[in-house]
Design a protein around this motif. Structure first.
Motif, PDB file in Angstrom:
ATOM      1  N   GLU A 160      35.824  35.600  23.419  1.00 52.43           N
ATOM      2  CA  GLU A 160      35.746  36.741  22.491  1.00 52.43           C
ATOM      3  C   GLU A 160      34.287  37.138  22.275  1.00 52.43           C
ATOM      4  O   GLU A 160      33.967  38.324  22.186  1.00 52.43           O
ATOM      5  N   ARG A 161      33.440  36.141  22.213  1.00 50.70           N
ATOM      6  CA  ARG A 161      32.004  36.426  22.042  1.00 50.70           C
ATOM      7  C   ARG A 161      31.453  37.166  23.260  1.00 50.70           C
ATOM      8  O   ARG A 161      30.675  38.114  23.117  1.00 50.70           O
ATOM      9  N   VAL A 162      31.880  36.753  24.449  1.00 49.82           N
ATOM     10  CA  VAL A 162      31.487  37.453  25.677  1.00 49.82           C
ATOM     11  C   VAL A 162      32.022  38.888  25.629  1.00 49.82           C
ATOM     12  O   VAL A 162      31.305  39.844  25.943  1.00 49.82           O
ATOM     13  N   TRP A 163      33.289  39.041  25.222  1.00 54.02           N
ATOM     14  CA  TRP A 163      33.915  40.361  25.119  1.00 54.02           C
ATOM     15  C   TRP A 163      33.114  41.262  24.178  1.00 54.02           C
ATOM     16  O   TRP A 163      32.843  42.421  24.496  1.00 54.02           O
ATOM     17  N   LEU A 164      32.734  40.743  23.028  1.00 54.93           N
ATOM     18  CA  LEU A 164      31.987  41.546  22.057  1.00 54.93           C
ATOM     19  C   LEU A 164      30.591  41.900  22.556  1.00 54.93           C
ATOM     20  O   LEU A 164      29.998  42.867  22.099  1.00 54.93           O
ATOM     21  N   ASN A 165      30.074  41.132  23.506  1.00 55.31           N
ATOM     22  CA  ASN A 165      28.735  41.365  24.064  1.00 55.31           C
ATOM     23  C   ASN A 165      28.788  42.195  25.354  1.00 55.31           C
ATOM     24  O   ASN A 165      27.778  42.362  26.028  1.00 55.31           O
ATOM     25  N   ARG A 166      29.953  42.750  25.683  1.00 56.32           N
ATOM     26  CA  ARG A 166      30.134  43.446  26.963  1.00 56.32           C
ATOM     27  C   ARG A 166      29.253  44.678  27.117  1.00 56.32           C
ATOM     28  O   ARG A 166      28.998  45.109  28.243  1.00 56.32           O
ATOM     29  N   ASN A 167      28.753  45.250  26.033  1.00 59.65           N
ATOM     30  CA  ASN A 167      27.850  46.402  26.157  1.00 59.65           C
ATOM     31  C   ASN A 167      26.460  45.976  26.615  1.00 59.65           C
ATOM     32  O   ASN A 167      25.721  46.782  27.173  1.00 59.65           O
ATOM     33  N   ASN A 168      26.110  44.717  26.386  1.00 58.82           N
ATOM     34  CA  ASN A 168      24.812  44.190  26.817  1.00 58.82           C
ATOM     35  C   ASN A 168      24.888  43.521  28.181  1.00 58.82           C
ATOM     36  O   ASN A 168      23.965  43.616  28.976  1.00 58.82           O
ATOM     37  N   ILE A 169      25.974  42.781  28.411  1.00 58.71           N
ATOM     38  CA  ILE A 169      26.198  42.126  29.702  1.00 58.71           C
ATOM     39  C   ILE A 169      27.583  42.540  30.170  1.00 58.71           C
ATOM     40  O   ILE A 169      28.592  42.207  29.535  1.00 58.71           O
ATOM     41  N   SER A 170      27.623  43.258  31.270  1.00 58.68           N
ATOM     42  CA  SER A 170      28.887  43.795  31.792  1.00 58.68           C
ATOM     43  C   SER A 170      29.861  42.680  32.123  1.00 58.68           C
ATOM     44  O   SER A 170      29.469  41.595  32.550  1.00 58.68           O
ATOM     45  N   ILE A 171      31.137  43.005  31.953  1.00 57.33           N
ATOM     46  CA  ILE A 171      32.198  42.081  32.337  1.00 57.33           C
ATOM     47  C   ILE A 171      33.008  42.735  33.457  1.00 57.33           C
ATOM     48  O   ILE A 171      32.986  43.959  33.604  1.00 57.33           O
ATOM     49  N   PRO A 172      33.728  41.940  34.243  1.00 55.00           N
ATOM     50  CA  PRO A 172      34.547  42.522  35.319  1.00 55.00           C
ATOM     51  C   PRO A 172      35.580  43.505  34.771  1.00 55.00           C
ATOM     52  O   PRO A 172      36.156  43.288  33.696  1.00 55.00           O
ATOM     53  N   ALA A 173      35.805  44.569  35.513  1.00 50.74           N
ATOM     54  CA  ALA A 173      36.688  45.649  35.061  1.00 50.74           C
ATOM     55  C   ALA A 173      38.106  45.172  34.760  1.00 50.74           C
ATOM     56  O   ALA A 173      38.738  45.651  33.823  1.00 50.74           O
ATOM     57  N   HIS A 174      38.611  44.213  35.547  1.00 58.58           N
ATOM     58  CA  HIS A 174      39.986  43.762  35.309  1.00 58.58           C
ATOM     59  C   HIS A 174      40.121  43.065  33.957  1.00 58.58           C
ATOM     60  O   HIS A 174      41.166  43.150  33.316  1.00 58.58           O
ATOM     61  N   HIS A 175      39.067  42.406  33.511  1.00 61.16           N
ATOM     62  CA  HIS A 175      39.101  41.781  32.185  1.00 61.16           C
ATOM     63  C   HIS A 175      39.068  42.846  31.090  1.00 61.16           C
ATOM     64  O   HIS A 175      39.797  42.741  30.096  1.00 61.16           O
ATOM     65  N   ALA A 176      38.231  43.836  31.265  1.00 61.12           N
ATOM     66  CA  ALA A 176      38.128  44.902  30.260  1.00 61.12           C
ATOM     67  C   ALA A 176      39.444  45.660  30.143  1.00 61.12           C
ATOM     68  O   ALA A 176      39.914  45.935  29.035  1.00 61.12           O
ATOM     69  N   ARG A 177      40.052  45.957  31.270  1.00 58.79           N
ATOM     70  CA  ARG A 177      41.290  46.742  31.269  1.00 58.79           C
ATOM     71  C   ARG A 177      42.418  46.015  30.522  1.00 58.79           C
ATOM     72  O   ARG A 177      43.050  46.577  29.644  1.00 58.79           O
ATOM     73  N   ILE A 178      42.654  44.761  30.848  1.00 61.67           N
ATOM     74  CA  ILE A 178      43.749  44.044  30.197  1.00 61.67           C
ATOM     75  C   ILE A 178      43.438  43.790  28.723  1.00 61.67           C
ATOM     76  O   ILE A 178      44.333  43.860  27.877  1.00 61.67           O
ATOM     77  N   ALA A 179      42.181  43.543  28.396  1.00 55.45           N
ATOM     78  CA  ALA A 179      41.813  43.337  26.982  1.00 55.45           C
ATOM     79  C   ALA A 179      42.076  44.606  26.172  1.00 55.45           C
ATOM     80  O   ALA A 179      42.593  44.540  25.049  1.00 55.45           O
ATOM     81  N   GLN A 180      41.755  45.751  26.742  1.00 57.19           N
ATOM     82  CA  GLN A 180      42.012  47.021  26.049  1.00 57.19           C
ATOM     83  C   GLN A 180      43.507  47.266  25.883  1.00 57.19           C
ATOM     84  O   GLN A 180      43.958  47.732  24.838  1.00 57.19           O
TER      85      GLN A 180
END
Length: 158
Positions: free
Chosen positions: A76-96
């Protein structure tokens, strides 16, 4: 919630994560209790909200973060920091998608609490909790994918 690095470290204690799981049903019960307690229902509601804020701060830093709940919190901390350090698109999509699903569960939850419809409250609670726990499971996966790619994230492990 204004969580500093030290608070996040404490929140990674699996006891912190697991004791937050029942917060939503407890909040529903607190709000529902208005029919028995009247304005006194604000006391359990306030207690639950205070607990929600206090929880990540009360438990000690865990000796190990090598468990599902700790990795979920770190994810969750990584997710909240995604604007500073990009995360893989598949993780962002399912989280959204999972966050949207939880948001949809809010509709019957709120309507049920307003109209005192137990089935709507239970259904909304179930939708939100399933989506949240599934989201948390995906955060474990996100953390495992990111911990070796960024030194900062790898340092969070114990």
């Amino acid at each position: 919630m204004g969580m500093s690095d030290a608070v996040w470290q404490r929140h990674a204690n699996p006891i912190s994560g697991w004791t937050r799981v029942p917060v939503l049903p407890m909040l529903a019960m607190g709000i529902w209790s208005r029919i028995w307690l009247g304005w006194w229902a604000l006391l359990p509601i306030a207690a639950i909200l205070i607990w929600t804020w206090f929880n990540p701060r009360v438990f000690p830093i865990p000796a190990s973060t090598d468990n599902w709940m700790s990795k979920g919190v770190l994810g969750e901390r990584v997710w909240l920091n995604r604007n500073n350090i990009s995360i893989p698109a598949h993780h962002a999509r399912i989280a959204q998608i999972l966050n949207a699903l939880a948001g949809l569960g809010l509709i019957p939850f709120v309507v049920g609490l307003v109209q005192l419809d137990a089935w709507a409250v239970v259904g909304g609670t179930a939708i939100m909790m399933i989506a949240k726990l599934w989201f948390l499971d995906r955060m474990v996966w996100l953390f495992d994918d990111m911990k070796d790619k960024h030194v900062e994230y790898g340092r969070w492990l114990r």
